[in-house]
Motif scaffolding. Sequence first.
Motif, PDB file in Angstrom:
ATOM      1  N   GLN A   1       1.784   9.091  -7.786  1.00  0.00           N
ATOM      2  CA  GLN A   1       2.889   8.155  -7.555  1.00  0.00           C
ATOM      3  C   GLN A   1       4.198   8.909  -7.317  1.00  0.00           C
ATOM      4  O   GLN A   1       5.011   8.507  -6.477  1.00  0.00           O
ATOM      5  N   GLN A   2       4.391  10.000  -8.061  1.00  0.00           N
ATOM      6  CA  GLN A   2       5.598  10.790  -7.873  1.00  0.00           C
ATOM      7  C   GLN A   2       5.655  11.358  -6.461  1.00  0.00           C
ATOM      8  O   GLN A   2       6.702  11.367  -5.815  1.00  0.00           O
ATOM      9  N   ARG A   3       4.523  11.818  -5.953  1.00  0.00           N
ATOM     10  CA  ARG A   3       4.490  12.377  -4.591  1.00  0.00           C
ATOM     11  C   ARG A   3       4.740  11.300  -3.539  1.00  0.00           C
ATOM     12  O   ARG A   3       5.361  11.571  -2.508  1.00  0.00           O
ATOM     13  N   VAL A   4       4.270  10.075  -3.808  1.00  0.00           N
ATOM     14  CA  VAL A   4       4.575   8.965  -2.890  1.00  0.00           C
ATOM     15  C   VAL A   4       6.085   8.728  -2.851  1.00  0.00           C
ATOM     16  O   VAL A   4       6.675   8.527  -1.781  1.00  0.00           O
TER      17      VAL A   4
ATOM     18  N   ASP B   1      -5.527  10.709   2.349  1.00  0.00           N
ATOM     19  CA  ASP B   1      -6.751   9.925   2.155  1.00  0.00           C
ATOM     20  C   ASP B   1      -6.530   8.681   1.297  1.00  0.00           C
ATOM     21  O   ASP B   1      -7.446   7.856   1.162  1.00  0.00           O
ATOM     22  N   LEU B   2      -5.347   8.541   0.716  1.00  0.00           N
ATOM     23  CA  LEU B   2      -5.093   7.439  -0.215  1.00  0.00           C
ATOM     24  C   LEU B   2      -4.115   6.413   0.357  1.00  0.00           C
ATOM     25  O   LEU B   2      -3.567   5.594  -0.380  1.00  0.00           O
TER      26      LEU B   2
ATOM     27  N   THR C   1       0.842  -1.196   0.000  1.00  0.00           N
ATOM     28  CA  THR C   1       0.000   0.000   0.000  1.00  0.00           C
ATOM     29  C   THR C   1       0.880   1.249   0.000  1.00  0.00           C
ATOM     30  O   THR C   1       2.101   1.173   0.224  1.00  0.00           O
ATOM     31  N   ILE C   2       0.246   2.390  -0.240  1.00  0.00           N
ATOM     32  CA  ILE C   2       0.978   3.654  -0.203  1.00  0.00           C
ATOM     33  C   ILE C   2       1.586   3.860   1.181  1.00  0.00           C
ATOM     34  O   ILE C   2       2.746   4.266   1.311  1.00  0.00           O
ATOM     35  N   HIS C   3       0.820   3.549   2.228  1.00  0.00           N
ATOM     36  CA  HIS C   3       1.323   3.667   3.601  1.00  0.00           C
ATOM     37  C   HIS C   3       2.583   2.829   3.783  1.00  0.00           C
ATOM     38  O   HIS C   3       3.606   3.321   4.311  1.00  0.00           O
ATOM     39  N   GLU C   4       2.557   1.588   3.309  1.00  0.00           N
ATOM     40  CA  GLU C   4       3.707   0.698   3.505  1.00  0.00           C
ATOM     41  C   GLU C   4       4.885   1.094   2.613  1.00  0.00           C
ATOM     42  O   GLU C   4       6.046   0.901   2.997  1.00  0.00           O
ATOM     43  N   ASN C   5       4.612   1.621   1.437  1.00  0.00           N
ATOM     44  CA  ASN C   5       5.696   2.125   0.597  1.00  0.00           C
ATOM     45  C   ASN C   5       6.459   3.235   1.307  1.00  0.00           C
ATOM     46  O   ASN C   5       7.692   3.248   1.319  1.00  0.00           O
ATOM     47  N   VAL C   6       5.711   4.167   1.908  1.00  0.00           N
ATOM     48  CA  VAL C   6       6.354   5.294   2.582  1.00  0.00           C
ATOM     49  C   VAL C   6       7.059   4.825   3.854  1.00  0.00           C
ATOM     50  O   VAL C   6       8.125   5.339   4.226  1.00  0.00           O
TER      51      VAL C   6
ATOM     52  N   GLU D   1       2.030  11.946   8.811  1.00  0.00           N
ATOM     53  CA  GLU D   1       2.482  13.337   8.622  1.00  0.00           C
ATOM     54  C   GLU D   1       3.094  13.535   7.239  1.00  0.00           C
ATOM     55  O   GLU D   1       2.888  14.572   6.604  1.00  0.00           O
ATOM     56  N   MET D   2       3.843  12.533   6.778  1.00  0.00           N
ATOM     57  CA  MET D   2       4.492  12.662   5.480  1.00  0.00           C
ATOM     58  C   MET D   2       3.467  12.605   4.354  1.00  0.00           C
ATOM     59  O   MET D   2       3.567  13.352   3.371  1.00  0.00           O
ATOM     60  N   LEU D   3       2.468  11.746   4.464  1.00  0.00           N
ATOM     61  CA  LEU D   3       1.423  11.691   3.445  1.00  0.00           C
ATOM     62  C   LEU D   3       0.583  12.961   3.439  1.00  0.00           C
ATOM     63  O   LEU D   3       0.132  13.417   2.381  1.00  0.00           O
ATOM     64  N   ASP D   4       0.393  13.552   4.609  1.00  0.00           N
ATOM     65  CA  ASP D   4      -0.311  14.837   4.663  1.00  0.00           C
ATOM     66  C   ASP D   4       0.503  15.922   3.967  1.00  0.00           C
ATOM     67  O   ASP D   4      -0.049  16.785   3.279  1.00  0.00           O
TER      68      ASP D   4
END
Length: 390
Positions: free
Chosen positions: A143-146, A129-130, A97-102, A120-123
């Motif tokens: 994807q680039q922002r992730v 929300d994703l 997931t995006i969470h686990e990637n980060v 905090e980083m995703l915010d």
Amino acid sequence: MTDTSASGDVRLTGISKTYGSFTAVHPLDLTVPQGSFFALLGASGCGKTTTLRMIAGLEDPTTGTVLLGDRDVTDLPPHKRPVNTVFQSYALFPHLTIHENVAFGLRRRGIRSVRKQVGEMLDLVQLGDLAQRKPHQLSGGQQQRVAVARALINHPQVLLLDEPLGALDLKLRRQMQLELKRIQTEVGITFVHVTHDQEEAMTMADTVAVMNGGRVEQLGAPAELYEAPRTTFVANFLGTSNLIEAKVTATGGGEVEVAAGGATLRLPADRCATAPAVGGRLLVGVRPEKISLTHAEDAADGSPASGGTTARNRLTGTIVAASFIGVSTQYVIDSPGSGELQVYVQNIERDPRLVPGAEVALDWNPAHTFGLDAAQDIAAGVTDGTAEAA
């Protein structure tokens, strides 16, 4: 004197890279100030990516040193340098997931409680929300922002970006330019960004190093490079320049006077990249949007509509092409003795007489004129080179 022990500047000293008989980067000294957004700009093969990879530790320099603050990291492997790199390909893990990637970098370092930091980083990158989506469910820009969030969560001293927006379409690329600048401003760490896109570098960077043939041609703020280029390559590569071959006829009083195209043109002496001498040659430059275009009927009396004063530089010519591009109309003018000149006119009150075949006057403020060494290739930087290595 600056205390470098407290500084996080990236300093390259005598850095170079050769592959056999080919020199990708000639010895250069470069300082990237801590907390700045710095761009390495140039065409394919100019050495910009090789320079970035030497900062990252992905390439060993042939000569020279890489310092982060007072720390010599030249011989350190990439994972031991306080830098992270974001590539054009994003390189996200498709099964996570995006969470686990980060969170990946934190978990690798044995940090178990990551939820707050990841949130905090995703915010920060406006993707909170994703968090539970997979990469394939996101757009290219998301994807680039992730990828940026995954790099930043490790709190690197320097974030390296290697053509990060190259895979995006034009509209999304422009949105991401503003987004990356916002993120850099918020986190305040050093960004070093490699790009071949002039607009991208000028939109985001505080400082731009224009590279050509493994060397830095010119270094400065975007406006400085654009308004006062020091070489024909920079003048042509950063936007469009009209370069006119001229002969110096007089100097003095902070001004240089030249003869070109049957006219007398003037420019400030401090806008000459080379010391002009009477009788010598000079390339006189002016950007297309600095020029006013007037139909010959209105120009004949020197009326105000033409800028109509002898204090302005003036040439005459014939329109050979006109292209309407929305915000402006781009004209190509054949000016006797000066060659083909380009003029960009904002579409505010369009003169219907300004069509191919029309006789016109071109005039501009001498203060907007710059002078370059006439010994250079007048066409350098006009088209992207395809040199041997990136």
